[in-house]
Design a protein around this motif. Sequence first.
Motif, mmCIF file in Angstrom:
data_model
loop_
_atom_site.group_PDB
_atom_site.id
_atom_site.type_symbol
_atom_site.label_atom_id
_atom_site.label_comp_id
_atom_site.label_asym_id
_atom_site.label_seq_id
_atom_site.Cartn_x
_atom_site.Cartn_y
_atom_site.Cartn_z
ATOM 1 N N ASN A 1 0.842 -1.227 -0.094
ATOM 2 C CA ASN A 1 -0.072 -0.071 -0.124
ATOM 3 C C ASN A 1 1.035 1.515 -0.049
ATOM 4 O O ASN A 1 0.726 2.103 0.694
ATOM 5 N N SER A 2 1.711 1.138 -0.886
ATOM 6 C CA SER A 2 2.746 2.393 -1.049
ATOM 7 C C SER A 2 2.612 3.253 -2.326
ATOM 8 O O SER A 2 3.546 4.001 -2.627
ATOM 9 N N TYR A 3 1.194 3.493 -2.544
ATOM 10 C CA TYR A 3 0.866 4.403 -3.542
ATOM 11 C C TYR A 3 1.192 5.951 -3.136
ATOM 12 O O TYR A 3 1.809 6.734 -4.219
ATOM 13 N N LYS A 4 1.267 6.212 -2.172
ATOM 14 C CA LYS A 4 1.616 7.677 -1.559
ATOM 15 C C LYS A 4 2.921 7.875 -1.776
ATOM 16 O O LYS A 4 3.490 8.734 -2.520
ATOM 17 N N ASP A 5 4.040 6.881 -1.343
ATOM 18 C CA ASP A 5 5.324 6.994 -1.546
ATOM 19 C C ASP A 5 5.848 7.046 -3.007
ATOM 20 O O ASP A 5 6.701 7.751 -3.550
ATOM 21 N N GLU A 6 4.983 6.206 -3.803
ATOM 22 C CA GLU A 6 5.387 6.079 -5.180
ATOM 23 C C GLU A 6 4.914 7.404 -5.616
ATOM 24 O O GLU A 6 5.868 7.800 -6.711
ATOM 25 N N PHE A 7 3.755 8.029 -5.483
ATOM 26 C CA PHE A 7 3.426 9.458 -6.003
ATOM 27 C C PHE A 7 4.468 10.491 -5.537
ATOM 28 O O PHE A 7 4.762 11.275 -6.505
ATOM 29 N N LYS A 8 5.145 10.346 -4.365
ATOM 30 C CA LYS A 8 6.162 11.302 -4.188
ATOM 31 C C LYS A 8 7.373 11.384 -4.973
ATOM 32 O O LYS A 8 8.045 12.115 -5.364
ATOM 33 N N LYS A 9 7.786 9.840 -5.131
ATOM 34 C CA LYS A 9 8.976 9.776 -6.160
ATOM 35 C C LYS A 9 8.409 10.210 -7.659
ATOM 36 O O LYS A 9 9.251 10.911 -8.291
ATOM 37 N N LEU A 10 7.263 10.030 -7.915
ATOM 38 C CA LEU A 10 6.931 10.435 -9.310
ATOM 39 C C LEU A 10 7.051 12.178 -9.368
ATOM 40 O O LEU A 10 7.576 12.823 -10.226
ATOM 41 N N SER A 11 6.586 12.541 -8.358
ATOM 42 C CA SER A 11 6.664 14.143 -8.250
ATOM 43 C C SER A 11 7.933 14.622 -8.090
ATOM 44 O O SER A 11 8.410 15.687 -8.940
ATOM 45 N N LEU A 12 8.970 13.880 -7.370
ATOM 46 C CA LEU A 12 10.280 14.521 -7.462
ATOM 47 C C LEU A 12 10.888 14.306 -8.932
ATOM 48 O O LEU A 12 11.624 14.932 -9.409
ATOM 49 N N LEU A 13 10.397 13.312 -9.569
ATOM 50 C CA LEU A 13 10.787 13.232 -11.066
ATOM 51 C C LEU A 13 10.474 14.361 -11.766
ATOM 52 O O LEU A 13 11.134 14.797 -12.532
ATOM 53 N N VAL A 14 9.105 14.626 -11.705
ATOM 54 C CA VAL A 14 8.517 15.718 -12.546
ATOM 55 C C VAL A 14 9.154 17.141 -11.998
ATOM 56 O O VAL A 14 9.687 17.756 -13.093
ATOM 57 N N LEU B 1 -2.212 6.294 -9.651
ATOM 58 C CA LEU B 1 -1.633 6.325 -7.996
ATOM 59 C C LEU B 1 -2.638 7.330 -7.061
ATOM 60 O O LEU B 1 -2.989 6.629 -6.143
ATOM 61 N N LEU B 2 -3.089 8.222 -7.573
ATOM 62 C CA LEU B 2 -4.151 8.913 -6.707
ATOM 63 C C LEU B 2 -5.466 8.128 -6.701
ATOM 64 O O LEU B 2 -5.981 8.270 -5.875
ATOM 65 N N SER B 3 -5.926 7.397 -7.709
ATOM 66 C CA SER B 3 -7.060 6.531 -7.581
ATOM 67 C C SER B 3 -6.918 5.632 -6.716
ATOM 68 O O SER B 3 -8.134 4.993 -6.317
ATOM 69 N N LYS B 4 -5.786 5.107 -6.445
ATOM 70 C CA LYS B 4 -5.431 3.845 -5.376
ATOM 71 C C LYS B 4 -5.235 4.272 -4.087
ATOM 72 O O LYS B 4 -5.287 3.403 -3.147
#
Length: 156
Positions: A83-96, A125-128
Amino acid sequence: MSNEYEKILKLEEKLEGMTVNGIDTTDVKCEQVVLQISKLLDKIDNSELLKLLTFPYALNEFIDVTVYFKKYKLNYKELEEDNSYKDEFKKLSLLVEEIREKAISEEEYQFICYKCDVDNTASYLLSKMDNKDIMNLANEADDWSYKLFLFQNLKK
C-alpha cells in the motif's frame, strides 16, 4: 552509474574530440560514434537520461536525448502489497520536479512528461490512494494549485 552510462560518457568525450579537431560531422567515424551512443541510450534509465540532458557538450548537438525517455515503471504487485501508492506518488513528483529543472523549455518539459506517461501514472496512483493519504500530500504542499489538483482526487 550504469555501465551503459559510463560508456556513453566515454563515447561523448570521443565525439567531443572529433568535433574539436575539426572532423566533419558527416564523417563515417563520427556517425559510428553517434550510432553507438544511440544504442546505449535505449538501455539507460530516465534518471541517467536527465543527467545527459543538461550536458553542454557535443552529445546534444547530435542526438535528441528526449526521445529516449521511457514510461515511468510501476511494480503494481508491490504497490498493492505494501500500500505504498503515496510513497510512489512522491517519487513521481520528484521526477517531475527534476524534469522541470533540467528541461530547456516548456515544450521539452511537456514532451518528456508525455514520454514518461506522468499524467496517467499520477492518476492511477491517486485513484488507489485513500482520502487520508491525499490530504496528507496536500497538507505537505505549499503550492495552492497543487493542493487543488490533489483535492480533485478525493473520493466521495
